[in-house]
Design a protein around this motif. Structure first.
Motif, short mmCIF file in Angstrom:
data_model
loop_
_atom_site.label_atom_id
_atom_site.label_comp_id
_atom_site.label_asym_id
_atom_site.label_seq_id
_atom_site.Cartn_x
_atom_site.Cartn_y
_atom_site.Cartn_z
N ARG A 173 0.84 -1.21 0.00
CA ARG A 173 0.00 0.00 0.00
C ARG A 173 0.88 1.26 0.00
O ARG A 173 1.83 1.34 0.77
CB ARG A 173 -0.86 -0.02 1.27
N GLY A 174 0.62 2.18 -0.90
CA GLY A 174 1.38 3.44 -0.95
C GLY A 174 2.64 3.37 -1.79
O GLY A 174 3.22 4.40 -2.13
N GLU A 175 3.08 2.15 -2.15
CA GLU A 175 4.35 2.01 -2.87
C GLU A 175 4.28 2.68 -4.26
O GLU A 175 5.20 3.43 -4.64
CB GLU A 175 4.64 0.51 -3.02
N LEU A 176 3.22 2.41 -5.00
CA LEU A 176 3.13 2.99 -6.35
C LEU A 176 2.95 4.50 -6.32
O LEU A 176 3.44 5.22 -7.18
CB LEU A 176 1.97 2.35 -7.13
N GLU A 177 2.26 4.97 -5.28
CA GLU A 177 2.01 6.42 -5.17
C GLU A 177 3.32 7.19 -4.99
O GLU A 177 3.41 8.37 -5.30
CB GLU A 177 1.08 6.73 -3.99
N ARG A 178 4.36 6.50 -4.49
CA ARG A 178 5.64 7.19 -4.27
C ARG A 178 6.45 7.32 -5.57
O ARG A 178 7.47 8.01 -5.60
CB ARG A 178 6.45 6.43 -3.21
N ILE A 179 6.00 6.64 -6.65
CA ILE A 179 6.72 6.76 -7.93
C ILE A 179 6.03 7.85 -8.73
O ILE A 179 4.84 7.75 -9.03
CB ILE A 179 6.65 5.43 -8.71
N ASP A 180 6.76 8.92 -9.05
CA ASP A 180 6.06 10.01 -9.73
C ASP A 180 6.00 9.78 -11.24
O ASP A 180 6.62 8.86 -11.79
CB ASP A 180 6.66 11.37 -9.37
N SER A 181 5.25 10.63 -11.90
CA SER A 181 4.98 10.49 -13.32
C SER A 181 6.26 10.44 -14.16
O SER A 181 6.39 9.66 -15.10
CB SER A 181 4.11 11.69 -13.69
N GLU A 182 7.24 11.30 -13.83
CA GLU A 182 8.48 11.34 -14.62
C GLU A 182 9.31 10.07 -14.43
O GLU A 182 9.96 9.59 -15.36
CB GLU A 182 9.31 12.59 -14.27
N GLN A 183 9.27 9.50 -13.21
CA GLN A 183 9.98 8.23 -12.99
C GLN A 183 9.34 7.12 -13.82
O GLN A 183 10.02 6.30 -14.43
CB GLN A 183 9.93 7.86 -11.50
N TRP A 184 8.00 7.13 -13.87
CA TRP A 184 7.30 6.13 -14.69
C TRP A 184 7.65 6.32 -16.15
O TRP A 184 7.87 5.37 -16.88
CB TRP A 184 5.78 6.23 -14.51
N ARG A 185 7.69 7.57 -16.60
CA ARG A 185 8.00 7.83 -18.01
C ARG A 185 9.36 7.19 -18.36
O ARG A 185 9.47 6.48 -19.36
CB ARG A 185 8.03 9.35 -18.25
N ARG A 186 10.35 7.42 -17.51
CA ARG A 186 11.69 6.87 -17.80
C ARG A 186 11.66 5.34 -17.80
O ARG A 186 12.23 4.68 -18.67
CB ARG A 186 12.70 7.37 -16.76
#
Ligand SMILES: Cc1cc2nc3c(=O)[nH]c(=O)nc-3n(C[C@H](O)[C@H](O)[C@H](O)COP(=O)(O)OP(=O)(O)OC[C@H]3O[C@@H](n4cnc5c(N)ncnc54)[C@H](O)[C@@H]3O)c2cc1C
Length: 404
Positions: free
Chosen positions: A229-242
Motif C-alpha cells: 500500500r502506498g508504494e506505487l504512489e511514491r513513484i512520480d509520473s516522470e519516474q514512470w515515463r523513464r
C-alpha cells in the motif's frame, strides 16, 4: 418496494435507472463527497454494454461521450500479426465505443438524476442489518436508511460483499500494473478508433487514435509481487515515463514516442480480478458488478457486465414474486456468463506477463488460438449478448451457484 443502492459508479446508477423502468424506487448512496469520477483512465464500452443501456433507454449519453471502436489488432514484439478481435455486435448494429471512465460515470449518473432518482454523495456504507421485513444501512457519518433490499454496487473492494459473507475471498492481484496517457502530435499506424496492442518483450502496450488526432495509450507492466500500500504512489509520473521508455525500447511500434510525448501519465494501479465469489446474496442483500465478479481490465468487459447485471436484476425483481426468488433467478442467469468472461481475461493476462520461453510459445500459438477466441462463438456470445426486457425472467432457481 424501495431499494438501497450502495455505490454510484457504473452498476449503481444503471441499476437505479433499470429499477425505475421496472417501477421500483431506489436511492443511490455513494461514498465520495462530490463524485466517484476517476481522472484519466479510459475504457471500452462493449456493444453488449451499449445494448443493455439501450434496453432501459439510457444509451444515448454514453454513446455520445465516446468514439466507435470496431476492432483490436494484436501484434508480437517484432510486429507479427497475432490476430484481430472484432468488438462489434455480429449483426453490425452496435459498435463498441472508447471513452473516458469519468465520462461514462457522468453519462449514467446524469441520466439517473434526469429521471428524478436520488443520489446521495458522501455516504460510505459501513454496516447493514437485515431484520425481519427490512434492511437497514448504516453510514460512516452516523446516518441510517431503511429499504426492502440492498444492492451492493460498491466495486472491487466491496463492503457489502463482506456483510453478505464474512468469509468471501478478496480480489486477486493479476501480476500486472496498469497505467496510461494521452499524446498529441505523434502519427501512428492504426485506424482511428481501432486499437493496436503489442505483446512486448517486457511489457504490454495498447494505443488507439481518437478522432481529434490525440492518441490514447495504456501499458500493463508485469510485476510478480503485489505492491505494498502506498508504494506505487511514491513513484512520480516522470519516474514512470523513464521506466516505461526503458521497458518498451526493444519493441516494434510507437510506444516510446507516445510515452515520451505524453502530456501526462495516469497514476499507476495494480490490476485485480474477482474470479469466483461463492455467495452473491443473502436475505435482502446482493452484490452486482465488480463487487461480485470483476474481470481484469484486460477483458474490456467490466463496465458492460456491470450494466447487464443492473438490467437483469431489475427485470428479475419485476418478474419474480419474492426478493429471494428474484436473487436466485438472477444469479442462475448471470453466473455462467460472467465467470466465462473473467476466466478468458485471466488467460490473456498470463500471456502479457510471459517469460522468454513463454513468449516464443505465445507468438507461435496466438495466431492459431486468437481467431477462435476472438472472432468465433466466444466473441459472438460476449459482444452479441442481448437482454429482452419484455420477456419474463425464467425460473431456473438453484442453478448457477457453485458448491463451497
Ligand atoms: C485501468 C482500468 C481499465 C479498465 N478498462 C475497462 C475497459 O476497457 N472496459 C470495461 O468494460 N471495463 C474496464 N475496466 C473496469 C471497469 O471500470 C469496472 O468493471 C467498472 O467500473 C465496474 O463498475 P462498478 O459500478 O461495479 O464499480 P465501480 O465503477 O468501481 O463503482 C463502485 C462505486 O462504489 C463506491 N463505493 C465503494 N465503497 C463504498 C461504500 N462502502 N459505500 C458507498 N459507496 C462505495 C465507489 O466510490 C465507486 O463510486 C477498467 C478498470 C480499470 C481500473
Amino acid at each position: 418496494m424501495k431499494a438501497l443502492i450502495i455505490g454510484g459508479g457504473i452498476a449503481g446508477p444503471a441499476a437505479a435507472i433499470a429499477l425505475h423502468e421496472a417501477g421500483i424506487d431506489s436511492v443511490v448512496h455513494e461514498a465520495h463527497a462530490a463524485s466517484a469520477d476517476d481522472v484519466g483512465v479510459f475504457l471500452t464500452l462493449g456493444s453488449n454494454g451499449i445494448d443493455a443501456l439501450r434496453t432501459i433507454g439510457a444509451d444515448a449519453p454514453a454513446v455520445a461521450a465516446g468514439f466507435p471502436t470496431p476492432a483490436i489488432d494484436m501484434v508480437s514484439t517484432t510486429g507479427k500479426a497475432l490476430g484481430r478481435v472484432r468488438t462489434s455486435r455480429p449483426d453490425g448494429d452496435i459498435t463498441s465505443r472508447t471513452l473516458k471512465r469519468a465520462d461514462l460515470y457522468r453519462a449514467i449518473r446524469d441520466e439517473a438524476l434526469r429521471r428524478g432518482i436520488r443520489i446521495e454523495p458522501g455516504k460510505r456504507l459501513v454496516g447493514a442489518q437485515d431484520t425481519e421485513g427490512a434492511v437497514r444501512a448504516v453510514f460512516a457519518d452516523g446516518s441510517e436508511e431503511c429499504g426492502d433490499l440492498l444492492i451492493g454496487c460498491d466495486g472491487l473492494h466491496s463492503t457489502v460483499r463482506g456483510l453478505i459473507d464474512p468469509t468471501a475471498p478478496a480480489p486477486a492481484y493479476s501480476g500486472l500494473i496498469g497505467l496510461g496517457g494521452y499524446t498529441s502530435g505523434v502519427p501512428v499506424d492504426a485506424r482511428t478508433g481501432s486499437y493496436r496492442m503489442v505483446f512486448g518483450k517486457r511489457a504490454f502496450f495498447g494505443y488507439v487514435p481518437a478522432p481529434d488526432g490525440e492518441v490514447w495509450w495504456f501499458a500493463n507492466v508485469p510485476r510478480s509481487a503485489e505492491p505494498a500500500r502506498g508504494e506505487l504512489e511514491r513513484i512520480d509520473s516522470e519516474q514512470w515515463r523513464r521506466r516505461l521508455i526503458e521497458l518498451f525500447a526493444d519493441d516494434i511500434g510507437p510506444a516510446v514516442d507516445l510515452i515520451r510525448a505524453s502530456r501526462e501519465i495516469t497514476p499507476a494501479g495494480p490490476m485485480h480480478a474477482m474470479a469466483t465469489l461463492p455467495v452473491w446474496h443473502r436475505g435482502r442483500m446482493i452484490v452486482i458488478g465488480d463487487a461480485a465478479h470483476a474481470p481484469s481490465p484486460t477483458s474490456g468487459q467490466g463496465a458492460s457486465l456491470s450494466i447487464e447485471d443492473a438490467v437483469e436484476l431489475a427485470k428479475a425483481l419485476r418478474d419474480r414474486p419474492t426478493i429471494e426468488s428474484a436473487f436466485t433467478a438472477y444469479e442462475a442467469l448471470r453466473r455462467p456468463r460472467v465467470e466465462r468472461i473473467v476466466k478468458q481475461a485471466a488467460r490473456i493476462n498470463n500471456n502479457k506477463a510471459a517469460g522468454p520461453t513463454g513468449r516464443i510459445l505465445r507468438d507461435l500459438l496466438m495466431p492459431l488460438i486468437l481467431p477462435r477466441l476472438a472472432n468465433g462463438e466466444q466473441s459472438r456470445r460476449t459482444y452479441g449478448h442481448h437482454i429482452d426486457w419484455d420477456a419474463p425472467t425464467a425460473t431456473i432457481e438453484g442453478a448457477g451457484r457453485p458448491r463451497r
